[in-house]
Design a protein around this motif. Structure first.
Motif, PDB file in Angstrom:
ATOM      1  N   LEU B 212       0.833  -1.199   0.000  1.00  0.00           N
ATOM      2  CA  LEU B 212       0.000   0.000   0.000  1.00  0.00           C
ATOM      3  C   LEU B 212       0.870   1.254   0.000  1.00  0.00           C
ATOM      4  CD1 LEU B 212      -2.808   1.276   0.185  1.00  0.00           C
ATOM      5  CD2 LEU B 212      -2.659   1.084   2.671  1.00  0.00           C
ATOM      6  N   GLY B 213       1.868   1.272   0.872  1.00  0.00           N
ATOM      7  CA  GLY B 213       2.779   2.420   0.929  1.00  0.00           C
ATOM      8  C   GLY B 213       3.476   2.624  -0.399  1.00  0.00           C
ATOM      9  N   PHE B 214       3.931   1.528  -0.993  1.00  0.00           N
ATOM     10  CA  PHE B 214       4.620   1.603  -2.280  1.00  0.00           C
ATOM     11  C   PHE B 214       3.700   2.168  -3.367  1.00  0.00           C
ATOM     12  CE2 PHE B 214       5.528  -0.350  -6.410  1.00  0.00           C
ATOM     13  CZ  PHE B 214       6.829   0.076  -6.606  1.00  0.00           C
ATOM     14  N   LEU B 215       2.479   1.645  -3.437  1.00  0.00           N
ATOM     15  CA  LEU B 215       1.565   2.054  -4.507  1.00  0.00           C
ATOM     16  C   LEU B 215       1.110   3.508  -4.345  1.00  0.00           C
ATOM     17  CD1 LEU B 215      -0.513  -1.229  -4.849  1.00  0.00           C
ATOM     18  CD2 LEU B 215       1.262  -0.355  -6.387  1.00  0.00           C
ATOM     19  N   LEU B 216       0.876   3.927  -3.082  1.00  0.00           N
ATOM     20  CA  LEU B 216       0.460   5.319  -2.857  1.00  0.00           C
ATOM     21  C   LEU B 216       1.487   6.286  -3.438  1.00  0.00           C
ATOM     22  CD1 LEU B 216      -0.914   5.330   0.814  1.00  0.00           C
ATOM     23  CD2 LEU B 216      -2.191   5.805  -1.276  1.00  0.00           C
ATOM     24  N   THR B 217       2.772   5.947  -3.286  1.00  0.00           N
ATOM     25  CA  THR B 217       3.809   6.841  -3.801  1.00  0.00           C
ATOM     26  C   THR B 217       4.024   6.651  -5.300  1.00  0.00           C
ATOM     27  OG1 THR B 217       4.877   6.855  -1.656  1.00  0.00           O
ATOM     28  CG2 THR B 217       6.203   7.570  -3.507  1.00  0.00           C
TER      29      THR B 217
END
Lengths: 269, 255
Positions: B212-217
């Motif tokens: 999730l953190g990766f995709l948000l960025t």
């Protein structure tokens, strides 16, 4: 600091100040032993009466010790409360002091290390680096503030709690699920930040051109069409896999250096 | 006093300040993100110092003391790397190429001090303890602190002073593809640090939060700070919700 305690304001702040040096004389034999004795001294001096008792207390606290420095005051407080109980209560089992210390430092280090070194530091660095990359002074300043404001507050809170409730503190903490939920919550937060940094702070591009003439396009663009950041994610995945296979970090460092230079030489990177 | 000698003394003092972080509350001002800007400030290029600090911080993201394992000596690496990059007009890759091996070398020396010198003081402290001598025990701790940190700082100053003439000329004679290759490496190295960190906390249940953190960025270009704030909310929802579910289950059993 209970009403009749010999551990007053003066001893409290002396121990607090001395606790700041926990990692400063770290060694492979007994780790933080010298520092632990050093920060117990103000309390021992106030509580113990005879030279023999002082000697025994000092030796006790020169034994092996290891925990996260920022929260070590919790144990200093608990040890202080126990040392005082040892003086006031003839029935007190003296060996229980070190037994309690030995049994608490491990779990405390487990929580503290992942909370402070693993999560707080990573978040502070993640936020600060995005400022520093642009050359802004806000980077180092933010890094320092994000880490130290909560850490010095925590150090104070831990010492106060430790002295007030002695060993009951950790018992009451483990009865509620606070610790478990705190660990879970910070792990989630930490991993999201790491995910974000994998996307924005690993730079890995393939400058090699594919296609010919007017249709030539860097290989990089094809990958970005599949998913932006897929190459950094792949690099992260590879490192994670290799670390899991027990590769040493120094070996990985050397390989990254070597492959980057070779890749550049042949024009792939 | 000539310039090189003066600079060496200044670097030694910065190093001492950095090493003393563990005496001042483990404040982490020994990290490159703070130490490198200090070198930059005193060598007249604050901006370069800040930028080198950021890159080194990324590379050493996975380096921190935990239990019985000690990280590379970041203070000496960051200081000498940054100083040489600034005085010989080089950029971040040169600083990294110097900092990484230096940090590993100095750790070997530090390890020897932590294996022989401090345990020796520690056994002397035992003797003072037997006599109930507070002062003696305190002295052993303080000698350990000042001795080790003083010696390491002297190594930084000496390393800079002796290395200055040769290192500057070596740096300017490196072929271009090597410098560019080092530049690629600096971009890639953080992957190792992130992987080390993730290994500490990752499990199957938590993997979605990493993604999730990766995709948000990646897709929405949200900054690290933004993701951290989302992270706080999600952590509150997930870790906070657990209790209610457990409580509900307990109630069901009772009635």
């Amino acid at each position: 600091m209970t009403m009749n305690s010999k551990i007053g304001r003066k001893e409290f702040w002396q121990s607090y100040r001395r606790s700041c040096s926990l990692d400063a004389s770290w060694n492979y034999e007994r780790m933080q032993n010298l520092a632990f004795a050093y920060m117990m001294i103000p309390i021992i001096r106030a509580v113990c009466r005879t030279k023999e008792e002082i000697g025994r207390a000092l030796k006790r606290h020169l034994e092996f010790f290891s925990t996260t420095p920022h929260i070590c005051t919790l144990l200093v407080g608990i040890m202080g409360a126990m040392e005082e109980a040892n003086q006031n209560d003839g029935e007190f089992e003296e060996s229980s002091i070190n037994a309690v210390k030995a049994s608490l430092m491990g779990p405390m280090a487990g929580i503290g290390d992942s909370l402070i070194w693993g999560t707080l530091r990573v978040i502070a660095a993640g936020i600060a680096i995005s400022f520093s990359m642009n050359g802004s002074v806000a980077g180092p300043v933010l890094f320092f503030a994000i880490i130290n404001i909560p850490c010095f507050a925590l150090r104070y809170f831990c010492l106060k709690q430790g002295l007030q409730v002695g060993t009951n503190f950790l018992l009451s903490m483990s009865k509620t699920s606070i610790m478990q939920r705190l660990t879970e919550g910070t792990s989630i937060l930490g991993l999201m930040v790491i995910g974000s940094m994998v996307s924005s702070m690993i730079y890995f591009e393939l400058t090699m051109q594919v296609g010919s003439g007017d249709f030539a396009q860097p290989l990089q663009d094809y990958f970005n069409e599949i998913m932006p950041g897929i190459l950094p994610l792949a690099a992260f995945g590879a490192m994670y896999y290799l670390l899991d296979r027990k590769f040493k970090t120094t070996t990985l460092l050397a390989w990254v250096f070597a492959l980057s230079v070779i890749g550049k030489y042949f024009g792939v990177l | 006093m000539d310039t090189a000698l003066f600079q060496a003394v200044v670097l030694g003092l910065i190093a001492f300040f950095g090493y003393m972080h563990s005496f001042m509350g483990s404040t982490m001002h020994n990290r490159p993100i703070i130490i490198a800007p200090l070198v930059g400030l005193l060598f007249g290029d604050l901006q370069k110092g800040i930028m080198i600090g950021a890159t080194l911080e990324l590379i050493w993201m996975g380096a921190f003391p935990i239990g019985a394992s000690n990280p590379p000596d970041m203070v000496s690496g960051a200081i000498i790397g940054t100083a040489f990059a600034i005085i010989s007009n080089q950029d971040t890759p040169a600083a990294v190429a110097l900092a990484v091996p230096i940090a590993s070398l100095v750790l070997i020396f530090d390890n020897m001090l932590m294996t022989f010198f401090i345990p020796f003081l520690s056994s002397k402290a035992d003797k003072y303890a037997e006599e109930g001598d507070f002062r003696g025990v305190e002295k052993m701790h303080l000698i350990a602190v000042l001795g080790v940190k003083g010696l390491l700082s002297a190594i930084v100053a000496l390393g800079f002073y002796l290395g200055a003439p040769s290192v500057t000329s070596i740096l300017s004679s490196i072929p271009e593809f090597v410098t560019e290759g080092l530049n690629v490496a600096t971009g890639l190295l953080p992957a190792i640090g992130f992987a080390m960190l993730a290994k500490m906390i990752m499990n199957k249940k938590l993997l979605p939060f990493f993604l999730l953190g990766f995709l948000l960025t990646s897709y929405m270009k949200i900054s690290v700070l933004g993701v951290a704030l989302f992270g706080v909310v999600i952590a509150m929802l997930v870790a906070g919700a657990d209790k209610k579910i457990e409580g509900g289950a307990v109630d069901d059993n009772e009635f």
